[in-house]
Structures are given as structure tokens and as C-alpha cells.
Design a protein around this motif. Structure first.
Motif, short mmCIF file in Angstrom:
data_model
loop_
_atom_site.label_atom_id
_atom_site.label_comp_id
_atom_site.label_asym_id
_atom_site.label_seq_id
_atom_site.Cartn_x
_atom_site.Cartn_y
_atom_site.Cartn_z
N ASP A 126 50.57 15.09 53.15
CA ASP A 126 51.22 16.31 53.63
C ASP A 126 52.73 16.31 53.42
N THR A 127 53.36 15.17 53.40
CA THR A 127 54.81 15.12 53.21
C THR A 127 55.20 14.95 51.74
N GLU A 128 54.22 14.84 50.87
CA GLU A 128 54.47 14.69 49.44
C GLU A 128 54.64 16.06 48.79
N GLU B 125 55.42 24.13 47.56
CA GLU B 125 55.48 25.41 48.25
C GLU B 125 54.58 25.37 49.48
N SER B 126 55.14 25.62 50.64
CA SER B 126 54.35 25.56 51.87
C SER B 126 53.29 26.66 51.94
N MET B 127 53.50 27.76 51.23
CA MET B 127 52.55 28.87 51.29
C MET B 127 51.47 28.77 50.20
N VAL C 296 47.06 8.75 41.25
CA VAL C 296 48.04 9.60 41.90
C VAL C 296 49.22 9.76 40.94
N MET C 297 49.57 11.02 40.69
CA MET C 297 50.64 11.32 39.76
C MET C 297 51.58 12.34 40.41
N TYR C 298 52.87 12.06 40.30
CA TYR C 298 53.88 12.99 40.79
C TYR C 298 54.44 13.76 39.60
N GLN C 299 54.71 15.04 39.79
CA GLN C 299 55.14 15.90 38.69
C GLN C 299 56.36 15.36 37.95
N ASP C 300 57.35 14.90 38.64
CA ASP C 300 58.60 14.48 38.00
C ASP C 300 58.71 12.97 37.82
N SER C 301 57.59 12.30 37.74
CA SER C 301 57.60 10.86 37.56
C SER C 301 56.76 10.49 36.34
N PRO C 302 57.21 9.55 35.55
CA PRO C 302 56.42 9.12 34.39
C PRO C 302 55.29 8.16 34.77
N ASN C 303 55.26 7.73 36.02
CA ASN C 303 54.28 6.74 36.46
C ASN C 303 53.02 7.40 37.02
N VAL C 304 51.90 6.74 36.78
CA VAL C 304 50.63 7.13 37.38
C VAL C 304 50.14 5.92 38.15
N LEU C 305 49.86 6.12 39.44
CA LEU C 305 49.42 5.02 40.30
C LEU C 305 47.91 4.99 40.36
N LEU C 306 47.32 3.81 40.30
CA LEU C 306 45.88 3.63 40.45
C LEU C 306 45.63 3.02 41.83
#
Length: 78
Positions: A47-49, A68-70, A24-34
Motif C-alpha cells: 500500500d505504501t509503494e 495515483e490514489s484514485m 517485483v518490479m518498480y517502474q523507475d528501477s532497472p532491478n527486478v526482485l525475485l
């Protein structure tokens, strides 16, 4: 642009995918979670991410949930 599943088809494909291990990777985070043994995770858990990228250990599929919700979510098989 790449052909991919969108909306409910993307959610269904993610929910049905083999999730023995995933990243799992977030766009503005340098971390990648396994996540190990995350088979109980479903698309609705994210859904809230915002701007999150989820992919399996072998990079055979990718699930993306944007801010973006759409737009999306998106599911792409390699």
C-alpha cells in the motif's frame, strides 16, 4: 485497455493467488526482485509503494499498484 479486476476485487484476487515465487518490479528501477516462497505476502504489504508491478514466475497474473490514489490497484489474469 485490458479487462481486469480493480480496487478490493484486485486485492482479494492477489491475496488468494498462488505465490510460490513472484517478481517485483518498480517502474523507475532497472532491478527486478525475485521473491521465493512469498505466500504470506498480501496486497496491503504494498500500500505504501508506488508504481509497482508484481507477477508470478509463469506470467499467469499481474498485480499493479500505481501512485495515483484514485486508480487501482489492478489484477489481471493471463
Amino acid at each position: 485497455m485490458q479487462a481486469c479486476l480493480t480496487n478490493e476485487k484486485a486485492r482479494d484476487a492477489f491475496n488468494a493467488s498462488n505465490k510460490s515465487e513472484l517478481y517485483v518490479m518498480y517502474q523507475d528501477s532497472p532491478n527486478v526482485l525475485l521473491y521465493k516462497n512469498p505466500n504470506s505476502l498480501v496486497a496491503e504489504d504494498f500500500d505504501t509503494e508506488q508504481d509497482i508491478y508484481i507477477f508470478d514466475r509463469n506470467y499467469t497474473w499481474t498485480y499493479v499498484h500505481t501512485h495515483e490514489s484514485m486508480c487501482g490497484p489492478y489484477y489481471k489474469v493471463k
